[in-house]
Design a protein around this motif. Structure first.
Motif, mmCIF file in Angstrom:
data_model
loop_
_atom_site.group_PDB
_atom_site.id
_atom_site.type_symbol
_atom_site.label_atom_id
_atom_site.label_comp_id
_atom_site.label_asym_id
_atom_site.label_seq_id
_atom_site.Cartn_x
_atom_site.Cartn_y
_atom_site.Cartn_z
ATOM 1 N N ARG A 3 -8.116 13.085 3.466
ATOM 2 C CA ARG A 3 -7.807 12.827 2.053
ATOM 3 C C ARG A 3 -6.305 12.765 1.790
ATOM 4 N NH1 ARG A 3 -7.718 12.144 -1.975
ATOM 5 N NH2 ARG A 3 -7.987 13.930 -3.362
ATOM 6 N N SER A 4 -5.513 13.405 2.642
ATOM 7 C CA SER A 4 -4.058 13.392 2.433
ATOM 8 C C SER A 4 -3.457 12.013 2.641
ATOM 9 C CB SER A 4 -3.384 14.388 3.377
ATOM 10 O OG SER A 4 -3.599 14.020 4.727
ATOM 11 N N MET A 5 -4.252 11.059 3.144
ATOM 12 C CA MET A 5 -3.767 9.686 3.332
ATOM 13 C C MET A 5 -3.953 8.833 2.073
ATOM 14 S SD MET A 5 -5.221 8.979 7.183
ATOM 15 C CE MET A 5 -4.480 7.355 7.254
ATOM 16 N N GLU A 6 -4.181 9.448 0.948
ATOM 17 C CA GLU A 6 -4.366 8.704 -0.300
ATOM 18 C C GLU A 6 -3.185 7.791 -0.646
ATOM 19 O OE1 GLU A 6 -4.879 9.666 -5.066
ATOM 20 O OE2 GLU A 6 -5.565 11.148 -3.606
ATOM 21 N N VAL A 9 -0.946 2.238 -1.843
ATOM 22 C CA VAL A 9 -0.078 1.096 -1.554
ATOM 23 C C VAL A 9 -0.911 -0.155 -1.276
ATOM 24 C CG1 VAL A 9 1.574 0.179 0.120
ATOM 25 C CG2 VAL A 9 1.858 2.489 -0.771
ATOM 26 N N LEU A 10 -1.993 -0.002 -0.509
ATOM 27 C CA LEU A 10 -2.838 -1.155 -0.202
ATOM 28 C C LEU A 10 -3.494 -1.719 -1.458
ATOM 29 C CD1 LEU A 10 -4.557 0.087 3.084
ATOM 30 C CD2 LEU A 10 -2.697 -1.569 2.863
ATOM 31 N N LEU A 11 -3.989 -0.849 -2.318
ATOM 32 C CA LEU A 11 -4.608 -1.313 -3.565
ATOM 33 C C LEU A 11 -3.592 -1.980 -4.486
ATOM 34 C CD1 LEU A 11 -7.105 1.497 -4.643
ATOM 35 C CD2 LEU A 11 -7.644 -0.852 -4.007
ATOM 36 N N GLY A 12 -2.441 -1.352 -4.620
ATOM 37 C CA GLY A 12 -1.413 -1.920 -5.489
ATOM 38 C C GLY A 12 -0.957 -3.282 -5.040
ATOM 39 N N TYR A 61 6.377 -3.211 -2.830
ATOM 40 C CA TYR A 61 6.963 -1.947 -2.413
ATOM 41 C C TYR A 61 8.111 -2.192 -1.452
ATOM 42 C CZ TYR A 61 2.513 -0.358 -4.298
ATOM 43 O OH TYR A 61 1.442 -0.140 -5.119
ATOM 44 N N SER A 62 9.068 -1.269 -1.474
ATOM 45 C CA SER A 62 10.244 -1.385 -0.620
ATOM 46 C C SER A 62 9.929 -0.911 0.795
ATOM 47 C CB SER A 62 11.394 -0.549 -1.198
ATOM 48 O OG SER A 62 11.052 0.835 -1.175
ATOM 49 N N LEU A 63 10.808 -1.256 1.709
ATOM 50 C CA LEU A 63 10.641 -0.839 3.099
ATOM 51 C C LEU A 63 10.758 0.671 3.238
ATOM 52 C CD1 LEU A 63 10.334 -1.598 6.085
ATOM 53 C CD2 LEU A 63 12.834 -1.869 6.187
ATOM 54 N N MET A 64 11.629 1.278 2.448
ATOM 55 C CA MET A 64 11.784 2.725 2.510
ATOM 56 C C MET A 64 10.488 3.444 2.122
ATOM 57 S SD MET A 64 14.576 5.126 0.524
ATOM 58 C CE MET A 64 15.932 4.213 1.263
ATOM 59 N N LEU A 65 9.803 2.925 1.106
ATOM 60 C CA LEU A 65 8.548 3.533 0.692
ATOM 61 C C LEU A 65 7.479 3.380 1.769
ATOM 62 C CD1 LEU A 65 7.196 4.910 -1.806
ATOM 63 C CD2 LEU A 65 6.278 2.663 -2.355
ATOM 64 N N LEU A 66 7.452 2.225 2.414
ATOM 65 C CA LEU A 66 6.465 2.007 3.472
ATOM 66 C C LEU A 66 6.732 2.895 4.682
ATOM 67 C CD1 LEU A 66 6.181 -1.896 3.336
ATOM 68 C CD2 LEU A 66 4.643 -0.211 2.311
ATOM 69 N N VAL A 67 8.000 3.199 4.943
ATOM 70 C CA VAL A 67 8.332 4.068 6.071
ATOM 71 C C VAL A 67 7.786 5.475 5.852
ATOM 72 C CG1 VAL A 67 10.278 5.173 7.273
ATOM 73 C CG2 VAL A 67 10.322 2.721 6.811
ATOM 74 N N THR A 68 7.763 5.942 4.598
ATOM 75 C CA THR A 68 7.260 7.296 4.319
ATOM 76 C C THR A 68 5.765 7.426 4.613
ATOM 77 O OG1 THR A 68 6.823 6.756 1.991
ATOM 78 C CG2 THR A 68 9.003 7.643 2.541
ATOM 79 N N PHE A 113 -9.982 7.340 -5.496
ATOM 80 C CA PHE A 113 -9.008 8.208 -6.159
ATOM 81 C C PHE A 113 -7.689 7.476 -6.419
ATOM 82 C CE2 PHE A 113 -11.495 11.553 -3.765
ATOM 83 C CZ PHE A 113 -12.194 11.974 -4.889
ATOM 84 N N ALA A 114 -7.276 6.618 -5.482
ATOM 85 C CA ALA A 114 -5.999 5.920 -5.632
ATOM 86 C C ALA A 114 -6.031 4.889 -6.748
ATOM 87 C CB ALA A 114 -5.620 5.246 -4.316
ATOM 88 N N SER A 115 -7.214 4.402 -7.109
ATOM 89 C CA SER A 115 -7.295 3.402 -8.179
ATOM 90 C C SER A 115 -7.148 4.011 -9.573
ATOM 91 C CB SER A 115 -8.638 2.670 -8.094
ATOM 92 O OG SER A 115 -9.706 3.569 -8.323
ATOM 93 N N ARG A 116 -7.316 5.325 -9.691
ATOM 94 C CA ARG A 116 -7.277 5.943 -11.023
ATOM 95 C C ARG A 116 -5.939 5.772 -11.731
ATOM 96 N NH1 ARG A 116 -9.509 11.933 -10.268
ATOM 97 N NH2 ARG A 116 -8.041 11.819 -8.527
#
Length: 419
Positions: free
Chosen positions: A198-201, A206-209, A217-224, A261-264
């Motif tokens: 569940r911690s991979m929410e 990001v995939l849904l958005g 999304y920026s590269l920095m956000l994807l790296v996290t 949960f991520a769509s909420r």
């Protein structure tokens, strides 16, 4: 005649002088203290008009001191009032901090209770849809009861209208699907491992958005996202020092629940963007979403678990564990309601920065606590995975806040240039 005239004038002058002395000088001298009268008698007589000048100077001194005293009193009152205001604000801030700490503790422990009793119920009978139905029924009912948790209860709730259905119906259905899949995952494998997945929410968010809501999304956000995924994998490993066995179906259900949960947040933002006449508060959104979930889960329980429910009922009665099963399901539902509602309270009372820290920390608390409660054991590899995943979620939240603040500053600067 001249002598008589002078005598009459002299008597008239003496009478006028006595009258002036009796009317003006004597009362003032009498008002003096003893030492002042003796000092005045010993001093030479002042020149004409000198006494009047001296008395007027004393009067001016007294008047000025009275004026200063009268001015000092309001200043002192203002200073005392300002001190009291600062002290009151400090006490209010301290009380708010204690209240938030209490809500955070309530969030963590009720979430833990929800998972513990859900796992205990699933160990007796694997009926995740029935469990989820009870959770949503108790949550919908609890939202209508006036209490310190829910506020006014039913009188303060607003039912959804046709204009709300565009976003509220998907929100309720996906909310329900998320918890249904999570309960199914807990029924098939460890609650600690299910929460590790569940911690991979954020990855699902990001995939849904990107795929459905047009987000970029920026590269920095994807790296996290890398430490989040790596930490979840390490936390789910079964090593020599402990851990729990994985179930492919359980991992798949937990991963799919993340999409629900991520769509909420996306749907809630679009629901909040509607006009003021159509705007619903968080309690009303929660109540309507729970009602939608009750309808969906009623059909799913009848379709998916109709035959299994009859068999489980017979088995539980024969083994004498029916009462324990009902108690576990009820306590899990109560924990679900308080956990969800306390989460909404914290979202309204805490800043985005503070709340983004609470969420990953509470998940780490649930993973460790469930592993300890069910005696599953945690190896150093599992603990390192929990820490890495938690750090990744914190980095993800920090980068999102930074990017959101940069966008808002750019928008404000653009408006100032155009104006």
């Amino acid at each position: 005649q001249p002598q008589v005239l002078c005598k009459s004038h002299l008597r008239s002058a003496r009478h006028s002088f006595r009258h002036v002395i009796a009317r003006r000088v004597v009362p003032r001298v009498g008002a003096m203290s003893g030492p002042e009268r003796r000092a005045r008698a010993a001093s030479p007589a002042p020149a004409k008009g000198g006494e009047a000048k001296q008395l007027s100077a004393v009067e001016r001194t007294n008047a000025s001191s009275e004026t200063l005293e009268s001015k000092g009193k309001p200043a002192t009152a203002k200073a005392v009032g300002a001190t009291s205001l600062v002290a009151g604000r400090g006490a209010a801030a301290g009380n708010e901090a204690y209240a938030i700490a209490g809500w955070v503790a309530l969030l963590c422990f009720t979430q833990l209770a929800m998972f513990i009793y859900a796992k205990r119920a699933m160990q007796k009978a694997k009926l995740p849809s029935l469990l989820c139905l009870v959770q949503f029924v108790l949550a919908a009912f609890g939202a209508t009861v006036p209490s310190p948790l829910t506020g006014a209860g039913w009188p303060g709730l607003k039912l959804m209208k046709r204009d709300h259905c565009k976003f509220l119906l998907p929100l309720g259905i996906l909310w329900t699907a998320g918890f249904l899949l999570l309960n199914a995952s807990v029924a098939l494998m460890s609650a600690a491992v299910a929460n590790a997945v569940r911690s991979m929410e954020p990855v699902c968010m990001v995939l849904l958005g990107f795929a459905l809501f047009g987000e970029r999304y920026s590269l920095m956000l994807l790296v996290t996202l890398l430490p989040i995924c790596a930490g979840a994998v390490l936390a789910s490993q079964k090593g020599n020092g402990g851990g729990s066995a994985l179930s492919l179906s359980g991992v798949l259900f937990a991963a799919l629940s993340n999409f629900g949960f991520a769509s909420r947040p996306f749907l809630a933002q679009r629901l909040a963007a509607q006009g003021a006449a159509l705007k619903l508060d968080s309690s009303s959104i929660f109540f309507n979403a729970m009602c939608i979930g009750v309808v969906v889960l009623g059909f799913s329980t009848a379709l998916l678990e109709g035959n299994a429910l009859a068999e489980a009922w017979t088995h539980l009665r024969a083994s004498g564990t029916l009462g324990d099963f009902v108690l576990d399901v009820t306590l899990s539902g109560a924990g679900f309601f308080v956990y969800q509602f306390s989460q909404m309270v914290l979202m309204t009372r805490m800043s985005t920065i503070a709340f983004s820290i609470v969420t990953p920390m509470s998940k780490a608390f649930i993973i460790v606590s469930c592993a300890i409660y069910f005696a599953e054991g945690l190896s150093l590899l599992n603990m390192a995975g929990v820490a890495i995943s938690t750090a990744g979620v914190l980095l993800f939240s920090a980068v999102r806040r930074h990017e959101a603040s940069a966008v808002s500053v750019a928008v404000v600067a653009g408006k100032s240039k155009t104006s």
